[in-house]
Design a protein around this motif. Structure first.
Motif, PDB file in Angstrom:
ATOM      1  N   THR A 106     -20.051  21.715  56.308  1.00  0.00           N
ATOM      2  CA  THR A 106     -19.331  21.299  57.507  1.00  0.00           C
ATOM      3  C   THR A 106     -19.836  22.052  58.721  1.00  0.00           C
ATOM      4  N   CYS A 107     -19.980  23.366  58.591  1.00  0.00           N
ATOM      5  CA  CYS A 107     -20.546  24.171  59.683  1.00  0.00           C
ATOM      6  C   CYS A 107     -21.928  23.653  60.051  1.00  0.00           C
ATOM      7  N   THR A 117     -11.176  19.754  50.837  1.00  0.00           N
ATOM      8  CA  THR A 117     -10.474  19.745  52.122  1.00  0.00           C
ATOM      9  C   THR A 117     -10.369  21.153  52.689  1.00  0.00           C
ATOM     10  N   VAL A 118     -10.074  22.129  51.845  1.00  0.00           N
ATOM     11  CA  VAL A 118     -10.044  23.530  52.301  1.00  0.00           C
ATOM     12  C   VAL A 118     -11.397  23.905  52.883  1.00  0.00           C
ATOM     13  N   GLY A 119     -12.472  23.531  52.214  1.00  0.00           N
ATOM     14  CA  GLY A 119     -13.812  23.846  52.711  1.00  0.00           C
ATOM     15  C   GLY A 119     -14.115  23.195  54.040  1.00  0.00           C
ATOM     16  N   VAL A 120     -13.765  21.920  54.196  1.00  0.00           N
ATOM     17  CA  VAL A 120     -14.034  21.216  55.454  1.00  0.00           C
ATOM     18  C   VAL A 120     -13.242  21.834  56.602  1.00  0.00           C
ATOM     19  N   VAL A 121     -11.976  22.116  56.369  1.00  0.00           N
ATOM     20  CA  VAL A 121     -11.135  22.679  57.434  1.00  0.00           C
ATOM     21  C   VAL A 121     -11.625  24.067  57.847  1.00  0.00           C
ATOM     22  N   ILE A 122     -11.900  24.927  56.888  1.00  0.00           N
ATOM     23  CA  ILE A 122     -12.340  26.281  57.225  1.00  0.00           C
ATOM     24  C   ILE A 122     -13.735  26.257  57.849  1.00  0.00           C
ATOM     25  N   ALA A 144     -14.955  23.887  59.733  1.00  0.00           N
ATOM     26  CA  ALA A 144     -14.774  23.435  61.119  1.00  0.00           C
ATOM     27  C   ALA A 144     -14.175  24.541  61.979  1.00  0.00           C
ATOM     28  N   VAL A 145     -13.211  25.276  61.432  1.00  0.00           N
ATOM     29  CA  VAL A 145     -12.603  26.383  62.183  1.00  0.00           C
ATOM     30  C   VAL A 145     -13.643  27.448  62.502  1.00  0.00           C
TER      31      VAL A 145
END
Length: 140
Positions: A63-64, A118-123, A125-126
């Motif tokens: 994601t990053c 989902t945890v991976g995508v959210v973190i 992006a954060v």
């Protein structure tokens, strides 16, 4: 599967580490794995949190990477024909497949996989918006 995940993490992680620095990259890995483990242990029991963790770290890294390099495409081979797919499409396709498997096939496996990714995508992006966004804007 572990070999593929490790190779993907090695490929994408190197560039993300160069962009955010070693210390922040280690924080990304530790925080993603810790958040994933706590969430899975809370909802699904102790076993699931221990056995699944690298998937969330890979999704955070991808994601990053996809936010740093939004035009990056992955070469895929299907029936001896090569084609290119945006990395963002691969990430959201993975989440869609997780929802599909959670709804239709093995509910526990699908829900655990969806939670992990989902945890991976959210973190991911954060971390991008916290540490990379300004550098990306300056470099383009």
């Amino acid at each position: 599967k572990l070999l593929i995940v490790t190779c993907l993490f090695y490929s994408f992680g190197d560039n993300v580490e160069d962009r955010i620095g070693k210390f922040k990259f280690v924080l990304l890995i530790l925080f993603t794995h810790l958040a994933n483990t706590i969430l899975l242990m809370k909802f699904y029991g102790a076993q699931s949190g221990i056995t699944i963790g690298l998937g969330s770290v890979l999704m955070a890294t991808m994601t990053c990477y996809s936010l740093i390099y939004p035009n990056y495409k992955i070469y895929m081979n299907r029936y001896w024909r090569n084609f290119r797919v945006n990395l963002q499409l691969v990430i959201f396709g993975t989440l869609f497949l997780d929802v599909f498997f959670a709804a239709l096939a093995d509910k526990l496996l699908g829900v655990v996989s969806l939670t992990t990714n989902t945890v991976g995508v959210v973190i991911g992006a954060v971390f991008y918006f916290a540490f990379c966004e300004e550098k990306t804007k300056k470099s383009t």
